[in-house]
Design a protein around this motif. Structure first.
Motif, mmCIF file in Angstrom:
data_model
loop_
_atom_site.group_PDB
_atom_site.id
_atom_site.type_symbol
_atom_site.label_atom_id
_atom_site.label_comp_id
_atom_site.label_asym_id
_atom_site.label_seq_id
_atom_site.Cartn_x
_atom_site.Cartn_y
_atom_site.Cartn_z
ATOM 1 N N ILE A 297 11.213 11.411 3.278
ATOM 2 C CA ILE A 297 10.084 10.943 2.469
ATOM 3 C C ILE A 297 9.904 9.440 2.649
ATOM 4 O O ILE A 297 8.794 8.955 2.834
ATOM 5 C CB ILE A 297 10.300 11.288 0.989
ATOM 6 C CG1 ILE A 297 10.244 12.807 0.818
ATOM 7 C CG2 ILE A 297 9.249 10.621 0.121
ATOM 8 C CD1 ILE A 297 10.658 13.291 -0.535
ATOM 9 N N GLU B 47 0.834 -1.196 0.000
ATOM 10 C CA GLU B 47 0.000 0.000 0.000
ATOM 11 C C GLU B 47 0.876 1.256 0.000
ATOM 12 O O GLU B 47 0.633 2.198 -0.758
ATOM 13 C CB GLU B 47 -0.872 -0.044 1.260
ATOM 14 C CG GLU B 47 -2.041 0.875 1.211
ATOM 15 C CD GLU B 47 -2.701 0.987 2.568
ATOM 16 O OE1 GLU B 47 -2.563 0.039 3.372
ATOM 17 O OE2 GLU B 47 -3.325 2.021 2.821
ATOM 18 N N ASP B 48 1.909 1.240 0.859
ATOM 19 C CA ASP B 48 2.797 2.395 0.926
ATOM 20 C C ASP B 48 3.587 2.566 -0.368
ATOM 21 O O ASP B 48 3.881 3.680 -0.783
ATOM 22 C CB ASP B 48 3.757 2.252 2.113
ATOM 23 C CG ASP B 48 3.069 2.538 3.431
ATOM 24 O OD1 ASP B 48 2.138 3.365 3.430
ATOM 25 O OD2 ASP B 48 3.455 1.939 4.462
ATOM 26 N N ARG C 191 10.753 7.710 5.173
ATOM 27 C CA ARG C 191 10.249 7.456 6.507
ATOM 28 C C ARG C 191 8.733 7.610 6.551
ATOM 29 O O ARG C 191 8.028 6.872 7.220
ATOM 30 C CB ARG C 191 10.893 8.435 7.483
ATOM 31 C CG ARG C 191 10.649 8.105 8.918
ATOM 32 C CD ARG C 191 11.380 9.056 9.798
ATOM 33 N NE ARG C 191 10.859 10.404 9.646
ATOM 34 C CZ ARG C 191 11.314 11.455 10.312
ATOM 35 N NH1 ARG C 191 12.316 11.315 11.144
ATOM 36 N NH2 ARG C 191 10.792 12.637 10.145
ATOM 37 N N SER C 192 8.230 8.600 5.807
ATOM 38 C CA SER C 192 6.790 8.840 5.859
ATOM 39 C C SER C 192 6.002 7.709 5.215
ATOM 40 O O SER C 192 4.789 7.635 5.390
ATOM 41 C CB SER C 192 6.446 10.182 5.218
ATOM 42 O OG SER C 192 6.719 10.124 3.847
ATOM 43 N N VAL C 193 6.661 6.842 4.452
ATOM 44 C CA VAL C 193 5.941 5.666 3.947
ATOM 45 C C VAL C 193 6.394 4.407 4.673
ATOM 46 O O VAL C 193 6.196 3.294 4.203
ATOM 47 C CB VAL C 193 6.105 5.474 2.424
ATOM 48 C CG1 VAL C 193 5.278 6.490 1.676
ATOM 49 C CG2 VAL C 193 7.559 5.543 2.028
ATOM 50 N N HIS C 194 6.992 4.612 5.845
ATOM 51 C CA HIS C 194 7.405 3.489 6.689
ATOM 52 C C HIS C 194 8.332 2.515 5.969
ATOM 53 O O HIS C 194 8.145 1.304 6.021
ATOM 54 C CB HIS C 194 6.191 2.749 7.236
ATOM 55 C CG HIS C 194 5.232 3.663 7.940
ATOM 56 N ND1 HIS C 194 4.062 4.063 7.376
ATOM 57 C CD2 HIS C 194 5.303 4.277 9.128
ATOM 58 C CE1 HIS C 194 3.433 4.892 8.201
ATOM 59 N NE2 HIS C 194 4.172 5.035 9.276
ATOM 60 N N PHE C 195 9.318 3.085 5.289
ATOM 61 C CA PHE C 195 10.315 2.290 4.583
ATOM 62 C C PHE C 195 11.330 1.791 5.606
ATOM 63 O O PHE C 195 11.868 2.574 6.381
ATOM 64 C CB PHE C 195 10.986 3.196 3.556
ATOM 65 C CG PHE C 195 12.123 2.581 2.798
ATOM 66 C CD1 PHE C 195 11.877 1.773 1.695
ATOM 67 C CD2 PHE C 195 13.438 2.835 3.162
ATOM 68 C CE1 PHE C 195 12.926 1.224 0.982
ATOM 69 C CE2 PHE C 195 14.490 2.286 2.446
ATOM 70 C CZ PHE C 195 14.230 1.479 1.345
ATOM 71 N N LYS D 129 1.509 4.347 -2.781
ATOM 72 C CA LYS D 129 1.404 5.750 -2.400
ATOM 73 C C LYS D 129 2.643 6.513 -2.874
ATOM 74 O O LYS D 129 2.537 7.596 -3.430
ATOM 75 C CB LYS D 129 1.305 5.812 -0.880
ATOM 76 C CG LYS D 129 0.677 7.048 -0.352
ATOM 77 C CD LYS D 129 0.468 6.837 1.126
ATOM 78 C CE LYS D 129 -0.504 7.826 1.686
ATOM 79 N NZ LYS D 129 -0.716 7.614 3.099
ATOM 80 N N LEU D 130 3.798 5.887 -2.643
ATOM 81 C CA LEU D 130 5.050 6.517 -3.034
ATOM 82 C C LEU D 130 5.096 6.668 -4.552
ATOM 83 O O LEU D 130 5.487 7.713 -5.075
ATOM 84 C CB LEU D 130 6.218 5.657 -2.538
ATOM 85 C CG LEU D 130 7.614 6.229 -2.708
ATOM 86 C CD1 LEU D 130 7.775 7.448 -1.820
ATOM 87 C CD2 LEU D 130 8.665 5.187 -2.327
ATOM 88 N N GLU E 64 7.290 11.687 -9.272
ATOM 89 C CA GLU E 64 7.867 12.850 -9.952
ATOM 90 C C GLU E 64 8.460 13.855 -8.974
ATOM 91 O O GLU E 64 9.355 14.618 -9.317
ATOM 92 C CB GLU E 64 6.827 13.522 -10.859
ATOM 93 C CG GLU E 64 5.726 14.312 -10.158
ATOM 94 C CD GLU E 64 4.467 13.487 -9.875
ATOM 95 O OE1 GLU E 64 4.601 12.236 -9.813
ATOM 96 O OE2 GLU E 64 3.398 14.074 -9.695
ATOM 97 N N ASN E 65 8.024 13.826 -7.727
ATOM 98 C CA ASN E 65 8.537 14.799 -6.771
ATOM 99 C C ASN E 65 9.581 14.230 -5.808
ATOM 100 O O ASN E 65 10.078 14.942 -4.951
ATOM 101 C CB ASN E 65 7.388 15.387 -5.956
ATOM 102 C CG ASN E 65 6.520 16.284 -6.796
ATOM 103 O OD1 ASN E 65 7.018 17.137 -7.517
ATOM 104 N ND2 ASN E 65 5.215 16.057 -6.755
ATOM 105 N N GLN F 108 2.786 7.074 -6.636
ATOM 106 C CA GLN F 108 1.887 8.096 -7.161
ATOM 107 C C GLN F 108 2.578 9.450 -7.238
ATOM 108 O O GLN F 108 2.150 10.342 -7.947
ATOM 109 C CB GLN F 108 0.658 8.225 -6.252
ATOM 110 C CG GLN F 108 -0.421 7.224 -6.586
ATOM 111 C CD GLN F 108 -1.596 7.362 -5.651
ATOM 112 O OE1 GLN F 108 -1.432 7.488 -4.438
ATOM 113 N NE2 GLN F 108 -2.789 7.351 -6.199
ATOM 114 N N ASN F 109 3.603 9.609 -6.436
ATOM 115 C CA ASN F 109 4.248 10.909 -6.377
ATOM 116 C C ASN F 109 5.726 10.813 -6.764
ATOM 117 O O ASN F 109 6.528 11.614 -6.333
ATOM 118 C CB ASN F 109 4.084 11.476 -4.957
ATOM 119 C CG ASN F 109 4.262 12.975 -4.936
ATOM 120 O OD1 ASN F 109 4.191 13.623 -5.972
ATOM 121 N ND2 ASN F 109 4.525 13.518 -3.762
#
Lengths: 348, 659
Positions: B212, B169-170, B214-218, B173-174, B179-180, B176-177
């Protein structure tokens, strides 16, 4: 029309409990009282709190004690309702209790991060039946590291351990966000076994709650904590009702704070942010009132659904919060008009 | 056969004897502790004013909760390590508790034991950690088709390389973005239930990328230096090393086993003394202390109190004062039931409904006897009863103790006694009676349907009358005169029920009695039940006769009397099920016999015998068990039993589990 077989018993019980909540007249009287003692006396003599305050002294009131009693009472009441549920509904109901646990963990984290001490800490921390964590033990943690280590083996460890290296001012924000994120996702997941109607209703109300939560994170994250948009976007929950991924992305990539405020105001929830500059407390109040109105409306349109329970729980919780507000306000003799503003219940 | 009478034990002694006395109290397992500080606050803790007590009493002014600096956490962790390492099971040993020991010595011994295995433990820890890392490194497997040398990327000064995993899921999410995100991200595939990524980011932007991720719990995988090379070579090395590490771990295990041989006993002793000490420390939360003394309060059964006082007073200088329940105002004492061994298991069934309150009569005896009667009458079969008793016996012998085994024994025996008189052995009638010359004392249900049904109603009526008796006693004891004298489960109810029964018996021609006075008596009782609240208030001299409005009261009370009549009828008739189940039991077997006859050979007969008996034992046994409970709970308990008591929980030692 909902499921009569499933909800007949619990909704009857809830109707009875609902009738015991404080009414407009109670609030009107309570607001005008002078001292905390008057409030406790009134609650004891005139309302359902008779049983709870039965042995309470009313000449000299210990506000902390009263707050603890009320908190314990609420948890006990809610726990009792759990017997009316089975299978996935029971899971959902238990998941709702996770919030108490999370709020307690947040309280402890905040205390340790800000290096404050709270007197009688143990008394503020209620234990519910469905907890993963033993709060009494956790409350004895001496440092953030200690606390997080103690959470090993629970779902919370993985959520928090990443942020140990972070600056102390940002740490709390990250941790709060992570915990709330977990809670909503968890709650949302329990909706899986619901009937189509219940699922839709809960998605609508939880979804809007998530919307507002997302907005709040974005606003605070950008304005006060300087998080990068990419990071922030990942923390937001993509489970909102009105605000979808592209809306959130649009908001996250706003450089200018004035523009951000404008953009937030342009969303469906703009009104809630109107007094945002007056501090976040009003915002919370606005949000709570908004969600309650929304759910009450849905409840009216869809009788015999899970909403009756959820609405009752919210009402009861707000009532207790209002009592706390009243007690504190009367202790410091705040003007009546100001007190009214701080109550979730609208008093005229 | 009763609720044990409790007394409150207030104990004062010198602080230096605290540990010793608490240990004594814990080991006796006879005291239900209460918070002494609260007791003193409530002024329940009083000492008799005697000259020799003066100092203790004076000291009570400066009283506070007990504080103890002892920290068991590290000790417990060390203990856990020891027990884990040596794989010791069954550590709790009663004899260690009685041994006298100074706690400092235990701590010293524990430290010594721990130190001697510490290096072993650390070594094991290191290897386990390495094993874990090596297993993580297997992620390289996903790169095995790529012919690149990882060390080139890893050594690069301008780019940073990371391998790691996150949830699907994460990952979405990653993506999807993408490009940034200031990094190149390559999805390697599925690894240990998560998604593996290879991330390469410019050194200058490493912090942002980290945040970044970290925010997706990598969760990054630590790359061990020796293995950063060509993926195929790396994998080979990994597998070699894993084998070596596993071997080392095995050796360490062997070493700790031999250590267990030599030091196991000491570890056990330390363990037991540690938990003893911790239990005592836990009790101290409830203890109040002043400069020189400590104050302890707890409930103890009156029958044990003398012995406890003597033991403690003989060994140390203590002041012990007992207070009767009436003198201790605010708290209700806990309930401790004592019953003889025949009825003891039935306490489980009572507790299933609720713990008797301290003031109440213990319903266990009545419940036990009536339940055995009802069960036996409903499920009467000599053979099957013995099977149940045997099953119960095996349950009691199994290591997992529970009271249901002993319950089953009693139920089974009752069933076989009834079965004997029903002349039923594994569903075969006339087998038992063929052994006896006379047929007089057998009563086969299917041949005496009316007798069986009427006897069960009579039995029910008797049981109901007894429950009303219990109810009157309980209510009068609790000083509830309104319900006790005038209520439907009180005296009036009893008289009303008895006179109605007599009238019915007269009409049925069973007895001859003048019905006139009986009818008058019933009407009087009905009247009393209707006006019970104002009447009770009037007698007690209260001004306010009605709790809430006279009209509301009479409407409610009117319906109430209607319900009383209905429930008297339905409660009595309800017992007809006892007879019905006895019949049903035989009926089921007739069905199986018929089926056996249809099959018509010995194999059929035997298989039907087995299937029939199994089905009846499990299915009907369960139904009868529940129906019996229903009768005692609903028809009887609801009349006289509240069950809102507090269980007596004596302090005792708990094994170490939560560290």
């Amino acid at each position: 029309m909902g499921d009569i077989k499933r909800f007949a018993a619990v909704n009857t019980k809830i109707k009875a409990l609902d009738a015991l909540l404080l009414n407009n007249k109670d609030y009107e009287l309570l607001v005008t009282m002078e001292e905390p003692e008057d409030i406790v006396l009134y609650l004891k003599e005139m309302t359902t709190y008779k049983d709870l305050f039965g042995e309470e002294e009313t000449t000299r009131v210990d506000i902390n004690r009263i707050e603890r009693l009320l908190k314990e009472d609420i948890i006990e009441k809610f726990e009792r309702l759990s017997h009316y549920y089975t299978d996935s509904y029971k899971k959902f109901y238990k998941a709702l209790f996770t919030r108490y646990e999370i709020e307690n963990i947040k309280l402890l984290l905040r205390m340790l991060i800000r290096k404050e001490t709270i007197s009688d800490l143990e008394k503020h921390i209620g234990q519910t039946k469905y907890q993963q964590v033993n709060m009494k033990l956790l409350a004895k943690a001496s440092s953030i590291e200690d606390l997080i280590n103690q959470l090993k083996g629970t779902s919370y460890y993985g959520l928090l351990v990443y942020y140990l290296e972070e600056d102390s001012d940002k740490m709390m924000f990250y941790m709060e966000m992570s915990l709330d994120h977990y809670y909503f996702k968890y709650l949302y997941k329990t909706l899986e076994g619901f009937s189509a109607e219940d699922c839709r209703l809960m998605e609508e109300s939880i979804g809007q709650n998530i919307d507002v939560q997302n907005l709040q994170w974005i606003y605070r994250g950008l304005k006060y904590y300087g998080l990068s948009p990419e990071e922030l976007l990942n923390y937001t929950l993509n489970l909102g009702y009105y605000l979808k991924y592209k809306d959130l992305k649009f908001l996250c990539y706003t450089d200018d704070m004035v523009l951000l405020a404008e953009r937030i105001r342009a969303t469906k929830y703009g009104d809630l942010f109107l007094d945002a500059r007056q501090g976040s407390l009003f915002f919370e109040l606005n949000m709570e009132r908004y969600l309650l109105t929304l759910m009450k409306k849905l409840q009216k349109e869809h009788p015999m659904t899970i909403l009756d329970t959820v609405v009752y729980m919210h009402k009861k919780e707000y009532e207790v919060r209002d009592i706390f507000t009243l007690l504190e306000a009367k202790r410091y003799h705040a003007p009546i008009e100001d007190v009214k503003k701080f109550l979730v219940h609208k008093v005229h | 056969m009763a609720v044990q009478k409790m007394v409150m034990m207030n104990l004062v002694a010198n602080l230096e004897d605290l540990d010793y006395l608490l240990k004594k109290i814990t080991l006796s397992e006879k005291v239900h502790i209460v918070n002494a500080v609260e007791e003193i606050d409530e002024s329940n803790f009083t000492l008799s004013m005697m000259e020799q007590n003066v100092e203790e009493i004076v000291n009570m002014c400066g009283i506070e909760a007990y504080h103890d600096g002892k920290n068991f956490r590290t000790l417990k962790e060390k203990m856990k390590t020891l027990v884990d390492m040596m794989q010791i099971e069954e550590v709790v040993r009663q004899e260690d508790f009685n041994e006298d020991y100074p706690f400092d010595l235990v701590v010293m011994e524990l430290e010594k034991l721990y130190d001697s295995v510490k290096s072993l433990y650390n070594r094991r820890d290191r290897y386990l950690k390495e094993l874990d890392q090596l297993k993580q490194m297997k992620v390289i497997d996903l790169l095995s088709k790529v012919e690149i040398d990882l060390s080139v990327l890893h050594k690069s000064r301008n780019f940073h390389m990371m391998l790691g995993t996150l949830t699907n899921e994460d990952r979405k999410k990653l993506s999807q973005n993408y490009e940034n995100v200031p990094a190149t991200i390559m999805h390697l595939g599925h690894f240990q239930g998560r998604e593996a990524l290879l991330v390469v980011t410019p050194m200058a932007l490493k912090t942002e990328t980290d945040r970044i991720l970290r925010s997706v719990h990598f969760s990054p995988i630590e790359l061990l230096r020796d293995y950063i090379t060509m993926p195929t070579v790396c994998l080979e090395r990994l597998y070699e090393r894993i084998a070596i590490v596993k071997q080392e771990l095995k050796k360490i295990d062997e070493e700790s086993m031999s250590y267990r041989e030599s030091h196991g006993q000491e570890v056990k002793r330390c363990y037991n003394q540690l938990i003893m000490e911790e239990t005592i420390a836990g009790l101290k939360d409830n203890i109040a202390m002043s400069k020189r003394f400590f104050y302890f309060s707890g409930w103890i059964a009156e029958s044990d109190s003398r012995e406890m006082k003597n033991t403690l007073e003989n060994e140390r200088s203590v002041i012990i004062d007992f207070k009767q329940v009436e003198e201790v105002s605010a708290i209700t004492p806990p309930t401790l039931l004592t019953n003889n061994s025949l009825l003891k298991p039935f306490e489980t069934l009572v507790e299933l409904y609720g713990t008797p309150s301290y003031e109440e009569l213990d319903p266990t005896a009545f419940l036990g006897i009536s339940y055995m009667l009802l069960f036996g009458a409903m499920f009467g079969d000599l053979g099957q009863g013995l099977v149940l008793a045997l099953a119960g016996y095996f349950i009691t012998k199994s290591p997992k103790k529970n009271a249901y085994g002993s319950l089953l024994i009693r139920m089974g025996i009752s069933s076989s006694i009834f079965g004997f008189f029903y002349d039923s052995l594994f569903g075969y009638e006339h087998v038992i009676s063929s052994l006896f010359a006379s047929d007089a004392f057998f009563i086969r249900p299917i041949e005496n349907i009316n007798t069986i049904l009427s006897v069960s109603i009579v039995m029910g009526v008797v049981l109901l009358l007894i429950s009303l008796g219990y109810s009157i006693f309980n209510k009068l004891k609790a000083k509830d005169y309104q319900e006790g004298l005038f209520g439907r489960s009180g005296m009036s109810g009893l008289i009303l029920y008895a006179s109605l029964l007599a009238i019915v018996a007269e009409k049925a021609g069973l007895i001859t009695i003048a019905t006139g006075p009986l009818i008058l008596l019933s009407l009087l009782c009905v009247g009393l039940i209707i006006v019970r609240e104002p009447l009770a208030n009037y007698v007690a001299g209260h001004k306010e006769l009605y709790h809430e409005g006279a009209s509301a009261y009479y409407v409610e009370s009117g319906f109430d009397i209607l319900e009383t009549f209905l429930s008297m009828l339905s409660n009595s008739v309800s017992f007809i099920r006892v007879g019905a189940f006895a019949l049903n039991h035989v009926g089921l077997f007739i069905a199986f016999h018929t089926m056996a006859e249809i099959i018509g050979n010995a194999a059929g007969e035997i298989s039907m015998f087995i299937i029939g008996n199994l089905l009846v034992i499990f299915l009907e046994g369960l139904i009868v068990f529940i129906q019996g409970l229903r009768l005692v709970y609903y028809e009887m308990f609801s009349k006289y039993y509240t069950g809102d008591g507090k269980v007596f929980e004596p302090v005792c030692i708990e094994a170490l589990d939560k560290v």
